[in-house]
Scaffold this active site. Sequence first.
Site, PDB file in Angstrom:
ATOM      1  N   TYR A   1       0.845  -1.195   0.000  1.00 25.14           N
ATOM      2  CA  TYR A   1       0.000   0.000   0.000  1.00 25.14           C
ATOM      3  C   TYR A   1       0.883   1.248   0.000  1.00 25.14           C
ATOM      4  O   TYR A   1       2.093   1.172   0.187  1.00 25.14           O
ATOM      5  CB  TYR A   1      -0.895   0.012   1.239  1.00 25.14           C
TER       6      TYR A   1
ATOM      7  N   THR B   1       5.261   3.236  11.652  1.00 24.41           N
ATOM      8  CA  THR B   1       5.794   2.474  12.784  1.00 24.41           C
ATOM      9  C   THR B   1       7.284   2.142  12.648  1.00 24.41           C
ATOM     10  O   THR B   1       7.934   1.831  13.632  1.00 24.41           O
ATOM     11  CB  THR B   1       5.005   1.154  12.967  1.00 24.41           C
ATOM     12  N   ASP B   2       7.830   2.230  11.419  1.00 22.38           N
ATOM     13  CA  ASP B   2       9.218   1.774  11.216  1.00 22.38           C
ATOM     14  C   ASP B   2      10.235   2.564  12.048  1.00 22.38           C
ATOM     15  O   ASP B   2      11.165   1.986  12.606  1.00 22.38           O
ATOM     16  CB  ASP B   2       9.598   1.861   9.733  1.00 22.38           C
TER      17      ASP B   2
ATOM     18  N   GLU C   1      36.422  -4.787  27.935  1.00 26.11           N
ATOM     19  CA  GLU C   1      37.862  -4.945  27.725  1.00 26.11           C
ATOM     20  C   GLU C   1      38.624  -3.661  28.103  1.00 26.11           C
ATOM     21  O   GLU C   1      38.131  -2.557  27.855  1.00 26.11           O
ATOM     22  CB  GLU C   1      38.144  -5.223  26.236  1.00 26.11           C
TER      23      GLU C   1
HETATM   24  N1  ASP Z   1       6.644   1.634   6.404  1.00 27.04           N
HETATM   25  C1  ASP Z   1       5.552   2.168   7.204  1.00 27.04           C
HETATM   26  C2  ASP Z   1       6.057   3.420   7.878  1.00 27.04           C
HETATM   27  O1  ASP Z   1       6.874   3.306   8.738  1.00 27.04           O
HETATM   28  C3  ASP Z   1       5.143   1.147   8.186  1.00 27.04           C
HETATM   29  C4  ASP Z   1       4.095   1.572   9.159  1.00 27.04           C
HETATM   30  O2  ASP Z   1       3.728   2.699   9.311  1.00 27.04           O
HETATM   31  O3  ASP Z   1       3.628   0.660   9.875  1.00 27.04           O
HETATM   32  O4  ASP Z   1       5.635   4.506   7.542  1.00 27.04           O
END
Ligand code: ASP
Length: 356
Positions: free
Chosen positions: A54, A120-121, A313
């Site tokens: 989409y 969401t990304d 380390e």
């Molecule tokens: N690719 C989309 C975005 O980050 C995925 C999402 O919104 O879930 O805009």
Amino acid sequence: MKSRVSVILMTMAMMLLGVQCAFAAASDKPNVKILATGGTIAGSAASDTATTGYKAGALGIDVLINAVPEVKNYANVSGEQICSIDSKDMTNDIWLKLSKRCNELLSRGDVNGIVITHGTDTLEETAYFLNLTVKSNKPVVITGAMRPATAISADGPMNLLNAVRVAASPKAVGHGVLVVLNDQINGARDVTKTNTTSVDTFKTPELGALGYVNDGVPEIYRDSTRIHTAKTEFDVSNLSELPYVKVIYGTANDDSLFVDAAIKAGVKGIIYAGTGNGSVHKNAEAALAKATAAGIVVVRSSRVGTGSVIPAEQSYIDEHFIDGDSLNPQKARILLQLALTKTHDLKAIQDMFHKY
Ligand code: ASP
């Protein structure tokens, strides 16, 4: 005749009362501004069964608000389009614009809270950037969706409604930037996207969510102890760009290729997403030592996903690498970007990683 006049007068009085009640109801409600940036929550697909393929950010904020008229039961809402992007394409410029706009709006007496709709990304990154740069205790709530607005069982409408409920709630004041999806309230510092496609994707691994939206009622049970929003030292009001910081992912058989390229490209900082407790492959370590010698700030983070990166380390100490604490690599990048707007002192930057 007399009775007709009294009916008209009574009707007029009732209308007046109705108008006054409507006014009273409007002024009783908090004012919540919705800033839209795009994402799947504003995504439009060719069919109602499509959840991929989409166009993210296709629908404007007014379409989203009109699809959920119930938000008006909780707040006087108005929308503003900041950008219309798929959040994988987020930029420093948009972060700066968003943060400045939040600060302008929240400094006004007639704005009680902000909701941001977002893909969401990179939602967790924007949330953390704002958590460090918004100068207000008023609620700032970020939401999004995993299914496009056109899908059967789209999660966006309920997420938007819950985000407005949280932003309108006095319970949300002073907790930093909040991420509200799937009936959960998570804090910006520790939340991360954990599943590529599920609606139950935003989690705070091991530490847990801050709260829930229980059948429409926000409840917050705990807080992050890390400093945020009004109490941070970061100020983006006069910034038009952010320092160039790259994340380099450590693996078995690693080499110096990306570190050398980053040095050549003129980065100001490197986050090394190391194995385990921020461990660095010996081939990359030699290159990172060259980077710190050249004045580039190197932070050891981890690809593991939970736990803290702590001193390990002796060579890391000798090479002046900073321990990334429990921030994931993408959030460590944001903190280092902001840290470099204030100082290049390694001790001061290390302190910031323990403070924020
Ligand atoms: N690719 C989309 C975005 O980050 C995925 C999402 O919104 O879930 O805009």
